[in-house]
Design an enzyme around this catalytic site. Structure first.
Site, mmCIF file in Angstrom:
data_model
loop_
_atom_site.group_PDB
_atom_site.id
_atom_site.type_symbol
_atom_site.label_atom_id
_atom_site.label_comp_id
_atom_site.label_asym_id
_atom_site.label_seq_id
_atom_site.Cartn_x
_atom_site.Cartn_y
_atom_site.Cartn_z
ATOM 1 N N ARG A 96 -3.469 -2.311 11.505
ATOM 2 C CA ARG A 96 -3.242 -4.284 11.798
ATOM 3 C C ARG A 96 -3.074 -3.965 12.479
ATOM 4 N NH1 ARG A 96 -4.887 -6.101 7.078
ATOM 5 N NH2 ARG A 96 -4.701 -8.518 8.246
ATOM 6 N N ARG A 99 -0.699 -6.529 -4.791
ATOM 7 C CA ARG A 99 -1.255 -7.895 -5.673
ATOM 8 C C ARG A 99 -0.447 -8.412 -6.675
ATOM 9 N NH1 ARG A 99 -7.741 -7.401 -6.493
ATOM 10 N NH2 ARG A 99 -7.647 -6.426 -3.812
ATOM 11 N N THR A 155 5.130 1.686 6.274
ATOM 12 C CA THR A 155 4.045 1.708 6.408
ATOM 13 C C THR A 155 3.977 2.612 6.995
ATOM 14 O OG1 THR A 155 2.361 -0.317 7.608
ATOM 15 C CG2 THR A 155 5.108 -0.092 8.017
ATOM 16 N N GLY A 214 0.961 -0.839 0.034
ATOM 17 C CA GLY A 214 -0.059 0.471 -0.501
ATOM 18 C C GLY A 214 1.057 1.176 0.095
ATOM 19 N N ASP A 267 5.819 -5.278 5.803
ATOM 20 C CA ASP A 267 6.502 -6.409 5.389
ATOM 21 C C ASP A 267 6.319 -7.514 4.872
ATOM 22 O OD1 ASP A 267 3.995 -6.044 6.161
ATOM 23 O OD2 ASP A 267 3.489 -7.171 8.190
HETATM 24 O O1 F6P Z 1 -0.730 -1.554 6.371
HETATM 25 C C1 F6P Z 1 -1.209 -0.018 5.785
HETATM 26 C C2 F6P Z 1 -2.756 -0.612 6.029
HETATM 27 O O2 F6P Z 1 -3.109 0.500 6.006
HETATM 28 C C3 F6P Z 1 -3.096 -1.327 7.311
HETATM 29 O O3 F6P Z 1 -3.281 -0.439 8.253
HETATM 30 C C4 F6P Z 1 -4.302 -1.742 6.969
HETATM 31 O O4 F6P Z 1 -5.633 -2.328 8.233
HETATM 32 C C5 F6P Z 1 -4.763 -1.855 5.876
HETATM 33 O O5 F6P Z 1 -3.285 -1.118 4.915
HETATM 34 C C6 F6P Z 1 -5.512 -1.582 4.272
HETATM 35 O O6 F6P Z 1 -4.841 -2.168 2.880
HETATM 36 P P1 F6P Z 1 -5.760 -1.812 1.748
HETATM 37 O O7 F6P Z 1 -5.175 -0.365 1.546
HETATM 38 O O8 F6P Z 1 -5.893 -2.942 1.269
HETATM 39 O O9 F6P Z 1 -7.212 -1.637 2.288
#
Ligand code: F6P
Length: 362
Positions: free
Chosen positions: A184, A77, A138, A14, A116
């Site tokens: 998370r 992905r 992150t 992300g 990670d």
């Molecule tokens: O790891 C960063 C994060 O924003 C987390 O805090 C959250 O759970 C996750 O990514 C959300 O992921 P996505 O953007 O795939 O919904």
């Protein structure tokens, strides 16, 4: 000047505020050495496509220090070890294709900016012989081998500002405001934004909460004349004996990763049921990942980007650069991903916050 090299940089997983600051620093530091720099688009996916790689020159990285997102785009992905097969639910190991791309581009090193998941992929590629240097990214601040990840400070600032705004409405309406933040399995954003925003209750994954203790705190505040409360809940928080709250189904269909969300609403419902006090819920969501990075994240991102280039120059591979004290130091990727960074429930920080009367719901 060291031997000319060709390096490539990618942003995996992300986005996080500060990614462009890192890309800019990697490019500037490497170009200053007379090296060639390539940008891989869409995370690891760009290594599996014919059109996923482009040169990064000085004009490409001008004016991006202060911008959110990533000029290279990102994706969670594109795991080459488990790459989705188009038109099917199956996936295939395409790591051999990455090796082919690396050799075709004559890459001396691949700089992977990621959390990670991406750093785990980087570690596996290093084991296959690709020269890799990782940079921890992150908003969750959950990567080992560094005191802090870039992106985290901006996310905390954004969440704190949101809590400040909700505070005035909470006080005006004498309500309980529940704010769900990201993170998370780590409670860092909740702890830092909750503390700096004056939260009364902070719930984090590292400390399973007792809803009765939460309600006790809220009632106690009422009896003491504070008729509103601010409850900051990390998305990964769970009640004692209970599980995490997930959004749709058990896992994201493409990545197999659980999508967290909804614990704020569950906590608000439980508080309203038990105390009869009106509650409102705000889920901050991806707002925390967007926008311009703070001064801290721009500087940290810059130092990490330069640190990665210096590692490449020293011929290091399979390492991640991180901030330790006031220095940028390298750690084996293996160690960084094995020991995630979590809030210590008995640590100095949590104890100090509790000493000011904040409840962690225990
Ligand atoms: O790891 C960063 C994060 O924003 C987390 O805090 C959250 O759970 C996750 O990514 C959300 O992921 P996505 O953007 O795939 O919904």
């Amino acid at each position: 000047m060291s031997d000319p090299k060709t390096i490539a940089v990618l942003t995996g997983g992300g986005d996080a505020p500060g990614l462009n600051a890192v890309i800019r620093a990697v490019a500037k530091a490497a170009l200053a050495k007379g090296w060639s720099v390539l940008g891989i688009e869409d995370g690891f996916e760009g290594l599996l496509r014919d059109d996923g790689v482009r040169p990064l020159t000085l004009p490409d990285v001008r004016g991006i220090l202060q911008t959110g997102g990533t000029i290279l785009r990102c994706s969670n992905r594109g795991d080459p070890f488990s790459s989705p097969i188009v038109g099917s639910r199956e996936s295939a190991d395409r790591s051999a294709d990455v090796l082919t791309t690396v050799s075709k581009l004559q890459l001396d090193a691949l700089v992977v900016i990621g959390g990670d998941g991406s750093l785990g992929i980087a570690h596996r590629l290093a084991k296959l012989g690709v020269s890799v240097v990782g940079i921890p990214k992150t908003i969750d601040n959950d990567v080992g081998g560094t005191d802090v990840t870039f992106g985290f400070d901006t996310a905390c600032q954004t969440a704190m500002e949101a809590i400040d705004r909700l505070h005035t409405t909470a006080a005006s309406h004498q309500r309980v405001m529940v704010i769900e933040v990201m993170g998370r399995d780590a409670g860092w954003i909740a702890v830092r934004a909750g503390t700096s925003g004056g939260g009364d209750v902070i719930l984090i994954p590292e400390i399973p909460f007792d809803i009765e203790a939460v309600c006790h705190k809220i009632r106690e505040r009422r009896e003491g004349g504070s008729r509103f409360s601010i409850v900051v809940v990390a998305e990964g928080a769970s009640p004692k004996g209970g599980g995490k709250t997930v959004v749709v189904g058990p896992a994201d269909s493409a990545t197999g990763v659980e999508r967290l969300g909804g614990v704020g609403a569950a906590v608000a419902r439980a508080i309203e049921d038990r105390t009869g006090i009106e509650c409102r819920v705000t889920v901050l969501g991806h707002v925390q990942r967007g926008g311009s990075p703070t001064s801290w994240d721009r500087v940290l991102g810059t130092r990490l980007g330069v640190g990665a280039v210096l590692c490449v120059e020293r011929g290091l591979s399979g390492v991640m650069v991180g901030l330790r004290g006031d220095r940028i130091l390298e750690t084996p990727l293996e160690d960084a991903i094995r020991d995630p960074h979590r809030v210590d429930p008995e640590g100095d920080e949590v104890q100090a916050i509790e000493a000011t009367g904040v409840s962690f719901g225990r």
